[in-house]
Motif scaffolding. Structure first.
Motif, PDB file in Angstrom:
ATOM      1  N   HIS A  84     -14.463 130.851  56.346  1.00 47.28           N
ATOM      2  CA  HIS A  84     -14.502 130.116  57.400  1.00 47.28           C
ATOM      3  C   HIS A  84     -15.651 130.387  58.275  1.00 47.28           C
ATOM      4  O   HIS A  84     -15.979 131.565  58.298  1.00 47.28           O
ATOM      5  CB  HIS A  84     -13.127 130.334  58.205  1.00 47.28           C
ATOM      6  N   LEU A 112     -12.999 125.623  57.489  1.00 52.52           N
ATOM      7  CA  LEU A 112     -13.051 126.023  56.111  1.00 52.52           C
ATOM      8  C   LEU A 112     -14.298 125.641  55.291  1.00 52.52           C
ATOM      9  O   LEU A 112     -14.639 124.201  55.359  1.00 52.52           O
ATOM     10  CB  LEU A 112     -11.903 125.795  55.454  1.00 52.52           C
ATOM     11  N   GLU A 163     -13.558 129.124  62.266  1.00 50.99           N
ATOM     12  CA  GLU A 163     -12.440 128.235  62.185  1.00 50.99           C
ATOM     13  C   GLU A 163     -12.266 127.092  61.296  1.00 50.99           C
ATOM     14  O   GLU A 163     -11.508 126.374  60.994  1.00 50.99           O
ATOM     15  CB  GLU A 163     -11.657 128.129  63.708  1.00 50.99           C
ATOM     16  N   GLN A 165     -11.057 132.095  50.735  1.00 48.86           N
ATOM     17  CA  GLN A 165     -11.727 131.227  51.687  1.00 48.86           C
ATOM     18  C   GLN A 165     -12.535 131.682  52.586  1.00 48.86           C
ATOM     19  O   GLN A 165     -12.368 132.871  53.166  1.00 48.86           O
ATOM     20  CB  GLN A 165      -9.993 130.654  52.537  1.00 48.86           C
ATOM     21  N   ASN A 196     -13.736 127.295  49.596  1.00 44.27           N
ATOM     22  CA  ASN A 196     -12.189 127.444  49.058  1.00 44.27           C
ATOM     23  C   ASN A 196     -12.156 127.633  47.345  1.00 44.27           C
ATOM     24  O   ASN A 196     -12.705 126.769  46.703  1.00 44.27           O
ATOM     25  CB  ASN A 196     -11.314 126.442  49.275  1.00 44.27           C
TER      26      ASN A 196
END
Lengths: 503, 182
Positions: free
Chosen positions: A83, A88, A86, A81, A91
């Motif tokens: 980011h 995303l 904060e 993942q 993935n």
């Protein structure tokens, strides 16, 4: 970068046994600082870890963000993942052993084996333990100046033989590697640097040359043998003998140089030769007048019927075919009485007899004039009965064709009655004219005969023929239905004896 | 003079009739056998992923851990590796048997049956390589190096990863095959 083909982000690959790299790119304007991003990875059933990122400047105003791991776990799912502050942005789940990107094979060497059109290629596989037998390779080759690459695949092997190449040509060869996808998987490596090598020049195969020579020698020997065997035949075909009269005239050309008179005079052998030459022809035979029929006008005139028949017969003959197919013509005269029917037959027959002599209506005049016919008959009759019959006929118009065979002719003395014997070839025709007794002695067979008609103005001869040729005189063919003889002498009609009434 | 001949004859006869029960199995070093099993396990996993109904585990099962760290793996001794693999195979057999009874979708039965058969074949291969067998413990729970999975897809994924990883590495390292491979 080859990984541009990978759609997922971030793009990740494993290089060596443990190295693992992930990266993604962003535009320079929109990219933030590296601190804004966090790269988190989590193995299955384990805690998550963070990967330190670094940034690189790329071409085209792009910025690369790279994560590198020194230790990885394989055969277990890895969740990644990314980011940004904060949020995303990426993935992805993968297995590390399935995203291998290897270095290209090193030490690619190309050598020439002994055979033509072949090259030996060998390389060193990437140094990955446990994965040697899971690798597959692609060998690409082309001629030095072209861009048409051909590809061969090799599995779990670090060498290959290229076949089917042109002789004496410079080739370039390159290799790349990939994991086979069963236990491990990944992407194709980059191509190795091309290696140049020239194939062996073309040389004459010794075996083929020797075989060609041997076969051509064998063929030459065979053809010579055939030629010698058929020498004479061939010489005759190519240079045929020009016939010369030398054979017949001995010494004419060799001794007398072609002077015929001299040759004749000088050599009796020449005369003999002449007689020998001439003897091949028929020797003349003596002419014997056997019988002469003369017509007496004092005798009763021609029966009108008969004359009519005669005329009609003549007409028929003129109208129809010239007496050859007598049957049809005879039938035209159906109206005429029987005896009249026979008269045209006789008429036609006589015309046929004299066809070689006359081609015009003078025939009829001949008949009407009741010419005398001289018969040459060299045949000897053995049947006296028939002879008697002939004597009884006593017809001024009689043409006798004697032959060896028996004769079945019957006598009678009517004009309209014409009797012609069967296939023996003996034809006897009679007229109804009175005729003084005459003796007519036919000779034996083997003699030639001819019919002679003497009209007082001219003498006409029928063609000579031998006795045994009688059956072959087609021009006198008169088929008569009832009387066709068994042995099929087509031209010999036989007429039934007609008992005429003297009318 | 007769005696040596008789002895020779006797030895020859004994050699022929040597009891064959104790003769060792021929080692199976060709990894293509295992590759075939791996392919079939992958097909089963794909089939399970596309299943919608009647393809769930009735209860959680214990499965071996599949992760491999090459540095760690290389440091292990052969016995440890063998033990890990043998226990893992045993656990998978149990789990797949349970899956077979749990799954009602008949299309998957074939896949599961072939997977169970393949596990038995792998055990035979290991036997042929003289790899030590381990008696399974009475209770599988609490074993080291195990996980617990509750979904059928996870189970089959573990199955595939286990075959590809530890089992294959063990076969590659097998001592019996090392003499053949130069």
């Amino acid at each position: 970068m080859l990984l541009k083909d990978v759609p997922e982000n971030p793009k990740c690959f494993a290089e060596e046994r443990k190295d693992f790299t992930c990266f993604w790119e962003e535009d320079e304007e929109r990219a933030g600082s590296v601190d804004q991003y966090s790269f988190t990875y989590t193995y299955q059933n384990e805690k998550s870890n963070r990967c330190p990122l670094r940034t690189l400047r790329a071409v085209g105003g792009k910025r690369l963000f790279v994560c590198h791991l020194n230790r990885t776990q394989m055969f277990v799912q890895m969740d990644i993942q990314v980011h940004r502050e904060e949020m995303l942005i990426f993935n992805r789940s993968l297995l590390v052993e399935l995203v291998f990107l290897l270095d290209p094979p090193a030490n690619v060497t190309v050598s020439r084996p002994g055979q033509q059109g072949q090259l030996n290629v060998s390389w060193v596989p990437p140094p990955l333990k446990y994965m040697d037998d899971s690798m597959m390779y692609e060998v690409s080759y082309a001629t030095a100046d072209s861009h048409m690459w051909q590809v061969e695949v090799a599995k779990a092997s670090s060498k290959m033989i290229l076949r089917g190449l042109q002789s004496g040509t410079n080739y370039k060869v390159r290799v790349r590697v990939k994991l086979d996808g069963i236990s491990y998987n990944g992407y194709w490596s980059a191509w190795s640097d091309p290696v140049y090598m020239e194939t062996l020049p073309e040389e004459l195969d010794l075996l083929i040359v020797s075989l060609t020579i041997i076969i051509s020698l064998i063929l030459v020997v065979l053809s010579l043998t055939l030629l010698l065997y058929h020498r004479r035949f061939l010489v005759k075909k190519i240079w045929p003998n020009i016939p010369t009269p030398d054979g017949k005239f001995q010494g004419l050309f060799s001794v007398y140089g072609g002077d015929f008179e001299e040759w004749l005079g000088q050599s009796n052998g020449g005369l003999r030769l002449i007689t020998a030459v001439l003897s091949s022809e028929e020797s003349p035979s003596s002419l014997e007048v056997l019988s002469e029929f003369s017509l007496l006008l004092s005798s009763p005139p021609l029966p009108p019927k008969a004359s009519r028949a005669l005329i009609s017969g003549r007409e028929n003959d003129r109208n129809g075919k010239k007496g050859m197919n007598g049957r049809q013509q005879l039938e035209k005269g159906d109206s005429a009485p029987t005896e009249g029917w026979r008269a045209p037959q006789h008429d036609q027959w006589l015309m046929g007899c004299l066809r070689a002599l006359h081609q015009d209506s003078s025939q009829s005049s001949l008949l009407e004039s009741q010419d005398a016919y001289v018969t040459l008959n060299a045949n000897n009759y053995s049947n006296d009965d028939h002879l008697n019959d002939i004597l009884e006929e006593t017809s001024p118009l009689g043409v006798l064709f004697a032959s060896r065979k028996t004769v079945s002719c019957e006598s009678h003395s009517d004009l309209g009655s014409v009797q012609q014997s069967s296939g023996s070839g003996r034809l006897s025709s009679q007229s109804s004219f009175e005729y003084p007794n005459h003796a007519w002695v036919p000779k034996g067979p083997g003699y030639t005969y001819m019919a002679v008609a003497d009209s007082g103005v001219s003498m006409d001869y029928s063609p000579m023929s031998r006795a045994d040729d009688i059956g072959k005189m087609v021009i006198y063919a008169n088929d008569y239905k009832n009387e066709i003889p068994a042995h099929r002498r087509p031209f010999l009609p036989r007429q039934r004896p007609v008992h005429e009434d003297d009318s | 003079m007769e005696f040596p001949r008789l002895l020779t004859l006797l030895l020859i006869v004994l050699e022929w009739t040597r009891p064959g029960l104790l003769s060792p199995l021929r080692p199976i070093c060709d990894l293509r056998v295992l590759d075939h099993f791996i392919k079939e396990a992958r097909d089963a996993e794909v089939a399970m992923k596309s299943c919608r109904e009647g393809c769930s585990l009735s209860e959680s099962v214990t499965v071996p851990q599949t992760r491999v760290d090459f540095d760690v793996w290389e440091k292990k001794i052969a016995l440890e590796k063998a033990q890990e693999v043998q226990i893992g195979l045993w656990l998978l057999k149990q789990a797949l048997s349970l899956l077979r009874t749990s799954v009602t979708n008949t299309a998957l039965h074939g896949h599961i049956d072939s997977s169970i058969r393949n596990l038995l074949s792998i055990s035979a291969v290991l036997r042929s390589l003289n790899i030590q067998e381990f008696t399974p413990p009475d209770s599988a729970t609490g074993l080291e190096g195990t996980w617990t999975v509750s979904s059928s897809t996870d189970l089959l994924q573990v199955h595939v990863n286990f075959l590809r990883g530890k089992v294959r590495l063990l076969l590659l390292d097998a001592q019996a095959c090392q003499q053949d491979v130069s």
